[in-house]
Motif scaffolding. Structure first.
Motif, mmCIF file in Angstrom:
data_model
loop_
_atom_site.group_PDB
_atom_site.id
_atom_site.type_symbol
_atom_site.label_atom_id
_atom_site.label_comp_id
_atom_site.label_asym_id
_atom_site.label_seq_id
_atom_site.Cartn_x
_atom_site.Cartn_y
_atom_site.Cartn_z
ATOM 1 N N ASP A 1 1.019 -1.147 -0.285
ATOM 2 C CA ASP A 1 0.043 -0.097 0.212
ATOM 3 C C ASP A 1 0.475 1.306 -0.141
ATOM 4 O O ASP A 1 2.203 1.190 0.694
ATOM 5 C CB ASP A 1 -0.919 0.369 1.096
ATOM 6 C CG ASP A 1 -1.730 0.846 1.543
ATOM 7 O OD1 ASP A 1 -2.275 1.035 0.277
ATOM 8 O OD2 ASP A 1 -2.591 1.246 2.130
ATOM 9 N N MET B 1 -0.298 4.771 1.451
ATOM 10 C CA MET B 1 -0.692 5.520 1.967
ATOM 11 C C MET B 1 0.148 4.811 3.619
ATOM 12 O O MET B 1 -1.697 4.089 4.379
ATOM 13 C CB MET B 1 -2.165 5.979 1.888
ATOM 14 C CG MET B 1 -1.551 7.332 1.298
ATOM 15 S SD MET B 1 -3.555 8.011 1.696
ATOM 16 C CE MET B 1 -3.071 9.457 1.370
ATOM 17 N N ALA C 1 -4.806 3.840 -3.937
ATOM 18 C CA ALA C 1 -6.454 4.974 -3.416
ATOM 19 C C ALA C 1 -6.055 5.876 -4.795
ATOM 20 O O ALA C 1 -7.011 6.316 -5.133
ATOM 21 C CB ALA C 1 -6.431 5.171 -2.265
ATOM 22 N N ARG C 2 -4.975 6.194 -4.678
ATOM 23 C CA ARG C 2 -4.332 6.880 -6.058
ATOM 24 C C ARG C 2 -4.069 6.524 -7.156
ATOM 25 O O ARG C 2 -3.203 6.513 -7.622
ATOM 26 C CB ARG C 2 -3.311 7.930 -5.500
ATOM 27 C CG ARG C 2 -2.863 8.131 -4.144
ATOM 28 C CD ARG C 2 -2.666 9.412 -3.489
ATOM 29 N NE ARG C 2 -3.627 10.468 -3.303
ATOM 30 C CZ ARG C 2 -3.025 12.013 -2.396
ATOM 31 N NH1 ARG C 2 -1.612 12.207 -2.528
ATOM 32 N NH2 ARG C 2 -4.129 12.342 -1.960
ATOM 33 N N ASP C 3 -4.890 7.056 -8.633
ATOM 34 C CA ASP C 3 -4.247 7.058 -9.087
ATOM 35 C C ASP C 3 -4.524 7.834 -10.360
ATOM 36 O O ASP C 3 -4.711 7.751 -11.639
ATOM 37 C CB ASP C 3 -6.123 6.429 -9.977
ATOM 38 C CG ASP C 3 -7.538 6.884 -9.790
ATOM 39 O OD1 ASP C 3 -7.371 8.660 -9.370
ATOM 40 O OD2 ASP C 3 -8.546 6.927 -9.921
ATOM 41 N N LYS D 1 -7.272 1.201 -6.025
ATOM 42 C CA LYS D 1 -8.448 0.607 -4.722
ATOM 43 C C LYS D 1 -9.813 1.121 -5.497
ATOM 44 O O LYS D 1 -9.688 2.637 -5.729
ATOM 45 C CB LYS D 1 -8.229 1.251 -3.663
ATOM 46 C CG LYS D 1 -6.941 0.230 -3.155
ATOM 47 C CD LYS D 1 -7.244 0.634 -1.755
ATOM 48 C CE LYS D 1 -5.491 0.076 -0.423
ATOM 49 N NZ LYS D 1 -4.915 0.725 0.300
ATOM 50 N N PRO D 2 -10.980 1.138 -5.249
ATOM 51 C CA PRO D 2 -11.326 -0.172 -5.055
ATOM 52 C C PRO D 2 -10.732 -1.125 -5.757
ATOM 53 O O PRO D 2 -11.056 -1.173 -7.233
ATOM 54 C CB PRO D 2 -12.718 -0.322 -4.562
ATOM 55 C CG PRO D 2 -13.134 0.803 -4.995
ATOM 56 C CD PRO D 2 -11.466 1.607 -5.427
ATOM 57 N N HIS E 1 -8.827 9.127 -0.993
ATOM 58 C CA HIS E 1 -8.111 8.104 -0.624
ATOM 59 C C HIS E 1 -8.887 7.733 0.548
ATOM 60 O O HIS E 1 -9.166 6.296 0.531
ATOM 61 C CB HIS E 1 -7.198 7.972 -0.144
ATOM 62 C CG HIS E 1 -5.991 7.167 0.680
ATOM 63 N ND1 HIS E 1 -6.316 7.062 2.097
ATOM 64 C CD2 HIS E 1 -5.205 6.532 0.585
ATOM 65 C CE1 HIS E 1 -5.616 5.838 2.259
ATOM 66 N NE2 HIS E 1 -4.775 5.390 1.212
ATOM 67 N N LYS F 1 -11.971 5.675 -1.184
ATOM 68 C CA LYS F 1 -11.970 4.351 -1.461
ATOM 69 C C LYS F 1 -11.516 3.235 -0.629
ATOM 70 O O LYS F 1 -11.436 1.923 -1.501
ATOM 71 C CB LYS F 1 -10.462 3.841 -2.543
ATOM 72 C CG LYS F 1 -11.058 5.224 -3.948
ATOM 73 C CD LYS F 1 -9.504 5.383 -4.939
ATOM 74 C CE LYS F 1 -10.079 6.173 -5.961
ATOM 75 N NZ LYS F 1 -8.886 6.639 -7.281
ATOM 76 N N ALA G 1 -13.287 -0.090 -1.082
ATOM 77 C CA ALA G 1 -12.462 -1.947 -1.280
ATOM 78 C C ALA G 1 -12.106 -2.800 -0.408
ATOM 79 O O ALA G 1 -11.839 -4.049 -0.908
ATOM 80 C CB ALA G 1 -10.211 -0.951 -1.087
ATOM 81 N N LYS H 1 -15.747 -4.403 -0.838
ATOM 82 C CA LYS H 1 -15.752 -5.400 -2.460
ATOM 83 C C LYS H 1 -15.017 -6.991 -2.183
ATOM 84 O O LYS H 1 -14.814 -7.246 -2.635
ATOM 85 C CB LYS H 1 -15.315 -4.225 -3.756
ATOM 86 C CG LYS H 1 -15.127 -4.680 -4.501
ATOM 87 C CD LYS H 1 -15.063 -3.786 -5.867
ATOM 88 C CE LYS H 1 -14.737 -4.616 -7.041
ATOM 89 N NZ LYS H 1 -14.226 -3.892 -8.083
#
Lengths: 223, 469
Positions: free
Chosen positions: A52, A54, A81-83, A102-103, B252, B255, B259, B262
Motif C-alpha cells: 500500500d 499510504m 487509492a491514488r490513480d 483501490k478498490p 483515498h 476508496k 476496497a 469489495k
C-alpha cells in the motif's frame, strides 16, 4: 509461494490474505505499517510483496526505494487509492513492477500476483512443463502423460515451487521459507513427508523419476 | 465593447491639442486684428487732420470756406478710395470726396464702421476742429470744422485672414507631430503591460510559475500590479493545491472502505461457505458500511460548514448561552471520559451569549473534547472554561494534560484529513476531520480557533466567538 501484504487497513489485508491462501495456496504475512513491512521484507525471502502507498510510519514509496537499495528484488505490486498518472509513474520508477488502484477486483489481484511471481522466477506461461509433467497454475491441476494427478494442498505447493525453478537445486530451508508464513512452526522433516508423497503420486504409471534428492543440498525437479 | 487606454489617451490628447490650436488661431486673429485696427485708427486720425488742414479762409469776405483739394493725400487703396466730408460749424459742406456717401453716424464715440458698395469702411468723426489758417479769420466765417474721414478695411481683413491661416497651418503641422510622438510613446509605454499580459496568460492549473517582466516591475505604475498578481497567484496556487490535496485525501479515504467492502464480498463469493461464515462476514461488512456512512456524514458536515464560512447560506440565528452548549457537549462525552478514567472540569461565567446554532456549537465542543480525552493519559483532567475576552468576544478554552502537539505539527492540525499520529487513527476510528469541521464552523460564526501546545504537558484549544448583545 510466500507473499507479504503491507497494508494498514486491517480488514482489507485480511481479505486479500485469505483470498491468496484459499484461491492460490500462497502463504501470506501481513504488515500493518511501513516499518514493519520493511523489516519483514528484509528478513524473509518473499516471492511477491503487495504494498500500500499510504502507510503509517513509513510511506510505501520509501519502503520500495529502501528495498531496491538493499538489493531485494522480490516483485512488488503496489496497491494505491491514488490513480493520478504522476503517482503511478513515481512508484513504477521507484522499482515497483505493477500497480492496482483501490478498490480493486480480487480476481484481477490474483491474476497479477501469479503473473508477477512466475515472471520473477523466469517463467512466462501459466502452464509449467517438466518432461511429461504439466502443472496448470491457473486452476491448480497437475497432469503427467495426460493422466490427472490429485495432490493435497501442501503437496501442490511444494511441486508448484519446484516447478517454477526447474533444474535448480532447492534446499529444504528454501522450501520451508517459501511455503509457510512466519506464524508456522517450521519442521524440516515435514518437507520430506510431502516430497515422498509427491514422488509416489507422480510415479504412478511412470518409471522416470522427476524429483531427485541431492544429499545434504536439496531437491531438483527435472526429467 | 472594449475601451482602449491607448484610444482614450489618444482622443484626450487630440481634443486638447485641437482646442489649443483653435485657441492659438483665435488669439492670433484677435491680436492681429486689434493691432491693425489701432494702426488704422491712428492713420485715420492723421488723414482726417491733414484733410482738415487743407481748409482755408476765403480771400474775399464771403462766409464760404475754401478747400484746397489738390493737396488731398493719395488713397492707400486705389480701388477703394477713402471717403471724407468736411462741414463748417454752420452746417455748410466745405469739401467731400468724389464718391461720398454719408455713413450712419453713431451717437457716441468718434470711430465707427459701415459698409459702402460692399466694402467695409472704418470712419473717424471729429467735431470742432479749428481751421488751421494763419490768416485772420473773417468775422463772419466759421472757425470750426466737422470732419468725417473713412478708410476701407478690406486690407485689414485680408491681413488678419492670412495671419490666421499661417497660425492654423503651423498648429496642424505641430498637431501631426505630437500625434505621431504620442502614438510612439504610448506604444512604448504600454509595451510592458502587453508583456505582463503575455506572462499572465501562461499561468494555468499545471503551470503556476509567474515571472513578472523586469520592465514592468521597474515601472511605478505597474509594480503594484505585478506584486498584486504575484500574491494573488501564490494564494490561488495554495488554495488550489489544498483543494487538490483534499480531493486526493477524500478519494483515498472513500476508496479504502470501498476496497475493504469489495474484497470482503469477493472473497466470500470465492467458494461456498457455511452459514456461520456468511453471517460473520456479513456482520463485518455491515460494520464497514457504517464506517463509510460515518465518513460521508463527516465530509458533508465539513462541506456544509465551509459553505457557511463563505456566506453561501444565510441563516436567522438566535442568541444562545454558550455555557449551555458546552454542558451538553460534556454530557455527550461523559461515557468516553469515564471509560478512559478522565475527569472533565467545567467552569463558566454567567450569561456568555452568542448568536449561533446550538447544534453547531455543541459539535465544535464535542470535537475538541474528543481529541482532548483521547490524547490524555488515563486519570488526568480535561478543563473546559467559558468566559469573555476583552468584553466583546466569548472565549472557550479546552485544555488537556495529554501528550501535546509538536510545534511543526501544530500548523497542520486544522487541515482536513490531518491525523496527529497516523498509526493510531485506525484504532481511534478518526478521519482527521474533527478539527477541520470545528475550524470551519467557528469561522462561519466569525470566530477564531487557535491551538497552544507543549509536548508532554498538554494542549489548549482556544475558541473565540463574537458576543451577542
Amino acid at each position: 509461494m510466500r507473499v507479504l501484504m503491507v497494508e494498514d487497513e486491517l480488514r482489507l489485508a485480511e481479505n486479500v490474505a485469505r483470498s491468496l491462501e484459499e484461491a492460490a495456496g500462497y502463504a501470506v504475512d501481513i504488515a500493518n505499517d511501513g516499518e514493519e513491512g520493511l523489516f519483514l521484507a528484509e528478513s524473509n525471502p518473499y516471492d511477491l510483496i503487495l504494498l500500500d502507498l499510504m502507510l503509517p510510519r513509513l510511506p510505501g514509496v520509501d519502503v520500495l526505494k529502501r528495498l531496491r537499495q538493499q538489493k531485494i528484488y522480490a516483485p512488488v505490486l503496489v496497491l494505491t487509492a491514488r490513480d493520478e498518472k504522476e503517482s503511478i509513474i513515481e512508484v513504477l520508477n521507484a522499482g515497483a513492477d505493477d500497480y492496482l488502484t483501490k478498490p480493486f477486483d480480487l480476481g484481477e489481484l490474483l491474476a497479477r500476483a501469479k503473473a508477477l511471481i512466475r515472471r520473477g522466477k523466469g517463467q512466462s506461461s501459466p502452464l509449467l512443463r517438466v518432461g511429461d509433467l504439466q502443472i496448470n497454475t491457473v486452476n491448480r491441476t497437475v497432469e503427467r502423460g495426460g493422466r490427472s494427478i490429485q495432490l493435497t494442498a501442501m503437496e501442490y505447493r511444494v511441486l508448484e515451487y519446484l516447478a517454477h525453478r526447474p533444474r535448480a537445486v532447492v534446499s529444504k530451508t528454501e522450501l520451508l521459507e517459501h511455503l509457510y508464513d512466519y506464524n508456522w512452526e517450521k519442521f524440516s522433516n515435514v518437507i520430506e513427508v510431502y516430497i515422498s508423497g509427491l514422488r509416489r503420486k507422480l510415479n504412478e504409471g511412470s518409471s522416470a523419476q522427476l524429483i531427485h534428492t541431492l544429499r545434504g543440498q536439496g531437491y531438483i525437479l527435472q526429467d | 465593447m472594449t475601451h482602449s487606454i491607448r484610444q482614450r489617451l489618444m482622443s484626450t490628447m487630440l481634443v486638447s491639442q485641437a482646442a489649443l490650436a483653435v485657441g492659438l488661431v483665435l488669439t492670433g486673429v484677435f491680436y492681429t486684428h486689434r493691432q491693425l485696427l489701432a494702426s488704422l485708427d491712428s492713420s485715420l486720425q492723421g488723414r482726417a487732420m491733414s484733410v482738415a488742414a487743407l481748409v482755408r479762409y476765403p480771400e474775399d469776405n464771403s462766409s464760404t470756406l475754401v478747400f484746397e483739394s489738390d493737396w488731398v493725400p493719395l488713397p492707400t487703396d486705389p480701388k477703394h478710395p477713402d471717403l471724407y466730408e468736411i462741414r463748417a460749424s454752420n452746417g455748410a459742406v466745405v469739401a467731400r470726396s468724389p464718391n461720398w456717401r454719408r455713413p450712419p453716424l453713431r451717437d457716441h464715440g468718434h470711430y465707427g464702421e459701415f459698409s459702402f458698395a460692399g466694402v467695409p469702411y472704418r470712419y473717424l468723426h471729429l467735431e470742432n476742429v479749428p481751421v488751421l489758417d494763419r490768416e485772420e479769420s473773417p468775422a463772419n466765417a466759421p472757425s470750426a470744422l466737422d470732419v468725417l474721414y473713412a478708410s476701407p478695411m478690406i486690407e485689414i481683413r485680408e491681413q488678419v485672414w492670412t495671419a490666421g491661416a499661417y497660425i492654423a497651418l503651423a498648429s496642424i503641422i505641430l498637431l501631426g507631430a505630437t500625434v505621431w510622438m504620442t502614438i510612439w510613446a504610448l506604444r512604448r509605454g504600454l509595451a510592458p503591460l502587453q508583456q505582463l499580459a503575455n506572462q499572465a496568460s501562461l499561468i494555468s492549473a499545471q503551470q503556476w510559475n509567474f515571472h513578472a517582466p523586469a520592465e514592468a516591475q521597474q515601472l511605478a505604475e505597474l509594480a503594484p500590479l505585478t506584486d498584486a498578481m504575484q500574491m494573488m497567484i501564490d494564494r490561488l496556487r495554495q488554495s488550489f493545491m489544498q483543494q487538490r490535496e483534499f480531493l486526493g485525501n477524500a478519494a483515498h479515504e472513500l476508496k479504502t472502505p470501498v476496497a475493504v467492502l469489495k474484497s470482503t464480498i469477493q472473497s466470500l463469493l470465492q467458494r461456498p461457505r457455511t452459514p456461520d461464515e456468511y453471517q460473520a462476514r456479513l456482520a463485518q461488512t455491515l460494520e464497514d458500511v457504517e464506517r463509510l456512512e460515518k465518513l460521508l456524514r463527516w465530509m458533508l458536515r465539513l462541506a456544509r460548514a465551509e459553505q457557511w464560512a463563505y456566506g453561501t447560506l444565510q441563516r436567522n440565528l438566535e442568541s444562545i448561552d454558550v455555557a449551555a452548549t458546552c454542558q451538553s457537549a460534556i454530557d455527550a462525552m461523559r461515557s468516553l471520559a469515564t471509560a478512559r478514567h478522565t475527569m472533565i472540569d467545567f467552569e463558566a461565567e454567567s450569561r456568555v451569549i452568542s448568536r449561533a446554532d446550538p447544534e453547531d456549537l455543541e459539535l465544535i465542543w464535542v470535537n475538541l473534547l474528543e481529541n482532548a480525552v483521547r490524547y490524555s493519559p488515563e486519570g488526568s483532567t480535561v478543563k473546559v472554561e467559558v468566559g469573555r475576552n476583552g468584553g466583546n468576544r466569548a472565549q472557550v478554552v479546552v485544555a488537556d494534560q495529554g501528550i501535546g502537539i509538536a510545534k511543526e505539527e501544530l500548523a497542520h492540525i486544522f487541515e482536513r484529513f490531518h491525523r496527529g499520529d497516523p498509526s493510531r487513527n485506525r484504532e481511534t476510528g478518526g478521519f482527521g476531520l474533527g478539527l477541520a469541521i470545528a475550524k470551519a464552523l467557528v469561522e462561519a460564526y466569525g470566530g477564531t480557533i487557535t491551538a497552544d501546545s507543549e509536548v508532554g504537558r498538554g494542549t489548549r484549544m482556544i475558541v473565540e466567538l463574537p458576543l451577542s448583545t
